[in-house]
Design a protein around this motif. Structure first.
Motif, PDB file in Angstrom:
ATOM      1  N   GLY A 338      28.277 119.988 -88.985  1.00 39.83           N
ATOM      2  CA  GLY A 338      27.154 120.214 -89.885  1.00 39.83           C
ATOM      3  C   GLY A 338      25.842 120.348 -89.158  1.00 39.83           C
ATOM      4  O   GLY A 338      24.870 120.870 -89.699  1.00 39.83           O
ATOM      5  N   LEU A 339      25.820 119.856 -87.920  1.00 37.96           N
ATOM      6  CA  LEU A 339      24.637 119.944 -87.072  1.00 37.96           C
ATOM      7  C   LEU A 339      25.001 120.682 -85.793  1.00 37.96           C
ATOM      8  O   LEU A 339      26.024 120.401 -85.171  1.00 37.96           O
ATOM      9  CB  LEU A 339      24.111 118.548 -86.725  1.00 37.96           C
ATOM     10  CG  LEU A 339      23.541 117.725 -87.884  1.00 37.96           C
ATOM     11  CD1 LEU A 339      23.296 116.282 -87.443  1.00 37.96           C
ATOM     12  CD2 LEU A 339      22.244 118.337 -88.395  1.00 37.96           C
ATOM     13  N   ASN A 366      20.007 121.930 -85.447  1.00 39.01           N
ATOM     14  CA  ASN A 366      19.829 122.724 -86.657  1.00 39.01           C
ATOM     15  C   ASN A 366      21.062 122.528 -87.542  1.00 39.01           C
ATOM     16  O   ASN A 366      22.113 122.107 -87.059  1.00 39.01           O
ATOM     17  CB  ASN A 366      19.630 124.205 -86.312  1.00 39.01           C
ATOM     18  CG  ASN A 366      18.920 124.952 -87.424  1.00 39.01           C
ATOM     19  OD1 ASN A 366      18.407 124.340 -88.353  1.00 39.01           O
ATOM     20  ND2 ASN A 366      18.897 126.270 -87.340  1.00 39.01           N
ATOM     21  N   THR A 367      20.924 122.833 -88.807  1.00 33.17           N
ATOM     22  CA  THR A 367      22.016 122.571 -89.743  1.00 33.17           C
ATOM     23  C   THR A 367      22.835 123.826 -90.034  1.00 33.17           C
ATOM     24  O   THR A 367      22.352 124.955 -89.923  1.00 33.17           O
ATOM     25  CB  THR A 367      21.454 122.053 -91.086  1.00 33.17           C
ATOM     26  OG1 THR A 367      20.492 122.991 -91.581  1.00 33.17           O
ATOM     27  CG2 THR A 367      20.818 120.698 -90.918  1.00 33.17           C
ATOM     28  N   LYS A 369      23.960 125.246 -93.065  1.00 36.68           N
ATOM     29  CA  LYS A 369      23.654 125.037 -94.480  1.00 36.68           C
ATOM     30  C   LYS A 369      24.843 125.314 -95.392  1.00 36.68           C
ATOM     31  O   LYS A 369      25.069 124.594 -96.369  1.00 36.68           O
ATOM     32  CB  LYS A 369      22.453 125.899 -94.872  1.00 36.68           C
ATOM     33  CG  LYS A 369      21.166 125.451 -94.191  1.00 36.68           C
ATOM     34  CD  LYS A 369      19.967 126.272 -94.639  1.00 36.68           C
ATOM     35  CE  LYS A 369      18.708 125.789 -93.940  1.00 36.68           C
ATOM     36  NZ  LYS A 369      17.508 126.579 -94.342  1.00 36.68           N
ATOM     37  N   LEU A 372      27.128 122.370 -95.634  1.00 41.52           N
ATOM     38  CA  LEU A 372      26.564 121.160 -96.210  1.00 41.52           C
ATOM     39  C   LEU A 372      26.204 121.298 -97.682  1.00 41.52           C
ATOM     40  O   LEU A 372      26.139 120.296 -98.401  1.00 41.52           O
ATOM     41  CB  LEU A 372      25.309 120.753 -95.419  1.00 41.52           C
ATOM     42  CG  LEU A 372      25.520 120.464 -93.929  1.00 41.52           C
ATOM     43  CD1 LEU A 372      24.182 120.313 -93.230  1.00 41.52           C
ATOM     44  CD2 LEU A 372      26.357 119.209 -93.738  1.00 41.52           C
ATOM     45  N   ILE A 379      27.714 110.953 -92.156  1.00 40.68           N
ATOM     46  CA  ILE A 379      27.225 111.306 -90.820  1.00 40.68           C
ATOM     47  C   ILE A 379      27.409 110.098 -89.913  1.00 40.68           C
ATOM     48  O   ILE A 379      27.001 108.985 -90.246  1.00 40.68           O
ATOM     49  CB  ILE A 379      25.757 111.759 -90.849  1.00 40.68           C
ATOM     50  CG1 ILE A 379      25.244 111.996 -89.436  1.00 40.68           C
ATOM     51  CG2 ILE A 379      24.838 110.788 -91.552  1.00 40.68           C
ATOM     52  CD1 ILE A 379      24.952 113.400 -89.112  1.00 40.68           C
ATOM     53  N   ILE A 393      17.029 113.197 -89.313  1.00 34.51           N
ATOM     54  CA  ILE A 393      18.339 113.834 -89.482  1.00 34.51           C
ATOM     55  C   ILE A 393      18.766 113.789 -90.941  1.00 34.51           C
ATOM     56  O   ILE A 393      19.264 114.779 -91.490  1.00 34.51           O
ATOM     57  CB  ILE A 393      19.385 113.156 -88.581  1.00 34.51           C
ATOM     58  CG1 ILE A 393      19.101 113.480 -87.111  1.00 34.51           C
ATOM     59  CG2 ILE A 393      20.797 113.596 -88.948  1.00 34.51           C
ATOM     60  CD1 ILE A 393      19.985 112.738 -86.138  1.00 34.51           C
ATOM     61  N   THR A 396      16.855 116.378 -92.921  1.00 34.71           N
ATOM     62  CA  THR A 396      17.274 117.762 -92.695  1.00 34.71           C
ATOM     63  C   THR A 396      18.621 118.052 -93.347  1.00 34.71           C
ATOM     64  O   THR A 396      18.872 119.170 -93.793  1.00 34.71           O
ATOM     65  CB  THR A 396      17.290 118.094 -91.191  1.00 34.71           C
ATOM     66  OG1 THR A 396      17.246 119.512 -91.024  1.00 34.71           O
ATOM     67  CG2 THR A 396      18.497 117.557 -90.474  1.00 34.71           C
ATOM     68  N   LEU A 397      19.492 117.032 -93.454  1.00 35.66           N
ATOM     69  CA  LEU A 397      20.761 117.215 -94.167  1.00 35.66           C
ATOM     70  C   LEU A 397      20.524 117.418 -95.663  1.00 35.66           C
ATOM     71  O   LEU A 397      21.154 118.272 -96.297  1.00 35.66           O
ATOM     72  CB  LEU A 397      21.679 116.012 -93.936  1.00 35.66           C
ATOM     73  CG  LEU A 397      22.218 115.834 -92.512  1.00 35.66           C
ATOM     74  CD1 LEU A 397      22.991 114.525 -92.406  1.00 35.66           C
ATOM     75  CD2 LEU A 397      23.105 117.002 -92.114  1.00 35.66           C
ATOM     76  N   ALA A 400      19.216 120.769 -96.367  1.00 33.02           N
ATOM     77  CA  ALA A 400      20.262 121.795 -96.266  1.00 33.02           C
ATOM     78  C   ALA A 400      21.183 121.804 -97.478  1.00 33.02           C
ATOM     79  O   ALA A 400      22.110 122.617 -97.542  1.00 33.02           O
ATOM     80  CB  ALA A 400      21.079 121.569 -95.000  1.00 33.02           C
TER      81      ALA A 400
END
Length: 497
Positions: A338-339, A366-367, A369, A372, A379, A393, A396-397, A400
């Motif tokens: 996912g990352l 970066n994700t 997307k 996710l 995580i 983090i 950002t999840l 996304a």
């Protein structure tokens, strides 16, 4: 101790001047004894340090000895930035020691880069040190009383100068070194080059690692020796792992081979458990298995202790991935990415502006997307120190499209600072020292948060649980800390949250 930004794995992926949100690593040391490879010892050491780069990104150095003369090059920066072909060709010798540094004692300055070189009545020695002395103030006073001149602000220099002082009193290399080590308290793994041989040493508790390897070659006895902080340093040059240097052991390598001397009474083994969890490379071998396998077990244990239903298990690249795989296998939940880590981000002195930071410049992670979007995510990461990176983090999840974010940590809460070569901040800056797990979860913005228990972590080692230092989780320090040193970091009441 002057901290330096750490460039490994999950560290602050907004490239700014904030400190990293992980314990800063120890240093990496390396040594080669190969008289028949006088044009190669520096290159062998370069590649060894390249494999150990994760242990310190602040400075790097190599010293070689040829017929008693020392050649040395060291500077600030990564191994690949400090050395090139022309520089390595100017480092001939039969013996080499190398160092990649993160400052634990002493400022982040070029003059504090290692190896440290000093003169003795038997010739020059070059020393590379991984660890931290807890009696550095006392040792400096001892050397000052002998009118010793200091070049740096490091405890590594004090070890070298103490050896020189003992040798200058009439002792040979081994006798002088042993006398010096008995004056040094704390954690230290050392590689020391002298005109007569290469020395490898561990403190009486073996807090920091050091391994022995052999290079098969054209010499009469068919092999030459290599010393390295981890087995990955042996692998890269084709050396064969022989064994660890034992706690309280000195190995002396000459043309006659390797001899072993127990310089200290056998202390209790106390390898830093964070070497197992995070610091050492996953392909390095400790206790007869790769650390990748151990970290898989941590993830399995974590799933048994803190299962939560979700759609996808992901790891924070790279250090959280093995435990995430283990969590997935044990729980039966799907594992995926996912990352995404930008693997070409190195040390950069170009910092984003404040407006760029606010716009969300993501230099490191970066994700994905589409992976996710609409998912309940678990995580997995190896540790939380201050919580700043974890909070970013999680955000950002969610940005996304993750509908739930559950964080699982494959180590217990870090509640106490380290005094043995790992920079973990003062105690009041460790989030788990001042907040409950529930409060930390609220601070970083997750739906649920769970850490691996201390008992579960040690059970996963499948070794004698008394053989590890886990003071950062428990406050039980295996080597006594002087009160003034302890007060410099342990500034909270000795109560566990």
């Amino acid at each position: 101790m002057m901290p330096q930004q750490h460039l490994n794995d999950t560290e602050d992926f907004l490239m700014n001047n904030q400190r990293s949100d992980k314990p800063e690593e120890a240093c990496g040391v390396f040594g080669v004894y190969a008289p028949e490879r006088t044009l190669e010892v520096a290159k062998l050491t370069y590649f060894g340090l390249y494999a150990l780069q994760h242990r310190g990104q602040e400075s790097a150095g190599i010293a070689t000895l040829k017929q008693g003369r020392v050649y040395c090059h060291k500077d600030m920066g990564l191994v690949s930035q400090v050395f090139n072909e022309d520089i390595l060709e100017q480092l001939p010798g039969e013996i080499a020691v190398g160092h990649t540094r993160y400052s634990t004692t002493g400022s982040s300055l070029k003059e504090n880069a290692q190896p440290f070189i000093t003169e003795t009545r038997l010739g020059k020695l070059a020393l590379a040190h991984n660890g931290n002395l807890v009696n550095a103030v006392e040792l400096r006073k001892h050397l000052t009383s002998k009118e010793t001149d200091f070049v740096t602000t490091t405890d590594s220099e004090m070890i070298a100068l103490t050896i020189a002082d003992e040798v200058n009193s009439g002792k040979d290399w081994i006798e002088g070194a042993i006398s010096a080590f008995k004056l040094c308290t704390g954690a230290y793994s050392l590689t020391i080059a002298t005109p007569d041989g290469l020395m490898g040493v561990r403190d009486r508790n073996g807090i920091r690692p050091l391994v022995i390897g052999v290079l098969r070659g054209e010499s009469a006895d068919g092999e030459r020796y290599v010393l390295s902080s981890e087995t990955c340093g042996l692998d890269i040059i084709g050396a064969e792992y022989v064994r660890d240097v034992n706690p309280g052991e000195l190995v002396w390598i000459t043309d006659s081979g390797l001899i072993s001397v127990d310089w200290a009474e056998k202390g209790e083994k106390k390898l830093c458990v964070f070497e197992m969890i995070y610091f050492a490379r996953p392909d390095s071998v400790m206790h007869d298995e790769t650390l990748y396998s151990y970290r898989i077990r941590l993830g399995r244990q974590l799933a048994r202790e803190s299962f939560v239903d979700a759609d996808l298990v992901i790891g924070v690249p790279d250090s959280g991935i093995p435990a995430a795989i283990g969590f997935s296998r044990e729980s039966g939940l799907a594992y995926g990415e996912g990352l995404i880590k930008n693997r070409y981000v190195g040390r950069t002195f170009i910092q984003p502006t404040q407006s760029m930071r606010e716009a969300g410049i993501r230099m490191k992670l970066n994700t994905l997307k589409d992976a996710l979007q609409g998912k309940r995510i678990i995580i997995v990461d190896d540790s939380i120190v201050r919580g700043t990176t974890s909070k970013k983090i999680v955000k950002t999840l969610r940005d996304a499209g993750a509908t739930e974010v559950h964080m699982r940590i494959s180590s217990p809460p870090v509640t106490h600072p380290c005094f043995y070569g790992i920079d973990t901040d003062n105690q009041d800056q460790l989030i788990a020292a001042t907040k409950s797990v529930k409060e930390i979860g609220e601070r970083i913005g997750v739906d649920t948060l769970a850490y691996l228990t201390w008992e579960g972590m040690l059970e996963a080692t499948q070794e004698d649980t008394n053989h590890f230092c886990s003071a950062c989780f428990t406050g039980d320090y295996p080597v006594s800390i002087p009160e003034d040193v302890k007060r410099s970091k342990l500034i909270l009441e000795e109560t566990k949250v």
